[in-house]
Design a protein around this motif. Structure first.
Motif, PDB file in Angstrom:
ATOM      1  N   ASN A  21     -38.129  -3.562 -49.399  1.00  0.00           N
ATOM      2  CA  ASN A  21     -37.675  -2.188 -49.550  1.00  0.00           C
ATOM      3  C   ASN A  21     -38.852  -1.195 -49.512  1.00  0.00           C
ATOM      4  O   ASN A  21     -38.698  -0.036 -49.860  1.00  0.00           O
ATOM      5  CB  ASN A  21     -36.894  -2.035 -50.866  1.00  0.00           C
ATOM      6  N   ALA A 110     -35.156   4.410 -48.371  1.00  0.00           N
ATOM      7  CA  ALA A 110     -33.802   4.767 -48.781  1.00  0.00           C
ATOM      8  C   ALA A 110     -32.824   3.687 -48.329  1.00  0.00           C
ATOM      9  O   ALA A 110     -31.850   3.395 -49.006  1.00  0.00           O
ATOM     10  CB  ALA A 110     -33.411   6.125 -48.209  1.00  0.00           C
ATOM     11  N   ASP A 111     -33.097   3.074 -47.165  1.00  0.00           N
ATOM     12  CA  ASP A 111     -32.273   2.002 -46.615  1.00  0.00           C
ATOM     13  C   ASP A 111     -33.215   0.999 -45.942  1.00  0.00           C
ATOM     14  O   ASP A 111     -33.789   1.291 -44.895  1.00  0.00           O
ATOM     15  CB  ASP A 111     -31.276   2.570 -45.617  1.00  0.00           C
ATOM     16  N   ASP A 113     -32.722  -1.471 -44.196  1.00  0.00           N
ATOM     17  CA  ASP A 113     -32.306  -1.938 -42.874  1.00  0.00           C
ATOM     18  C   ASP A 113     -32.414  -0.856 -41.797  1.00  0.00           C
ATOM     19  O   ASP A 113     -32.145  -1.114 -40.627  1.00  0.00           O
ATOM     20  CB  ASP A 113     -30.872  -2.463 -42.929  1.00  0.00           C
ATOM     21  N   ASP A 114     -32.783   0.351 -42.174  1.00  0.00           N
ATOM     22  CA  ASP A 114     -32.867   1.475 -41.247  1.00  0.00           C
ATOM     23  C   ASP A 114     -34.099   1.326 -40.359  1.00  0.00           C
ATOM     24  O   ASP A 114     -35.227   1.275 -40.852  1.00  0.00           O
ATOM     25  CB  ASP A 114     -32.939   2.782 -42.041  1.00  0.00           C
TER      26      ASP A 114
END
Length: 129
Positions: A21, A110-111, A113-114
């Protein structure tokens, strides 16, 4: 020109290393070479939540100043203390080792996987060729 395969890149010449992350972000070998010797790196966004493409800092070379754009949304966790004028004050680390000791910030994603807008090493190599 050094373009490590394990990193992602942006059209603004930043590199991104994603580990879980967290993302480590710096400027590419191409960018540091184009800027020439850096004399100052400023990041005053530590602790802030920023969106993709927000300015998170600046790099200053002898002849120019360039803004640094966040490649992914998230919270700026850390500014490399070795580059900070209040601590290590060694911005030339970016020139000497852009993909290692010359990293600029760490970001809590924030994500995780982005990957929107990020380029692979191959795509970035095509961009700068």
């Amino acid at each position: 020109m050094n373009v490590p395969d394990h990193l992602f890149y942006t059209e603004e010449h930043e590199w991104v290393l994603i580990e879980g992350n967290t993302a480590t972000i710096g400027i590419t070998d191409f960018a540091q070479e184009a800027l020439d010797e850096l004399v100052y790196v400023e990041v005053d966004t530590v602790g802030e939540d920023l969106d993709r493409n927000d300015v998170f800092g600046t790099v200053e070379a002898v002849k120019t100043t360039s803004e640094l754009f966040l490649p992914l949304p998230g919270k700026v966790l850390e500014f490399n203390s070795e580059l900070d004028e209040n601590e290590g004050d060694n911005p030339t680390l970016v020139n000497e080792d852009p993909y290692g000791k010359g990293w600029i910030i760490k970001l809590e994603l924030a994500d995780a996987d982005d990957r929107d807008g990020l380029l692979t090493a191959e795509q970035y190599q095509e961009l700068i060729s």
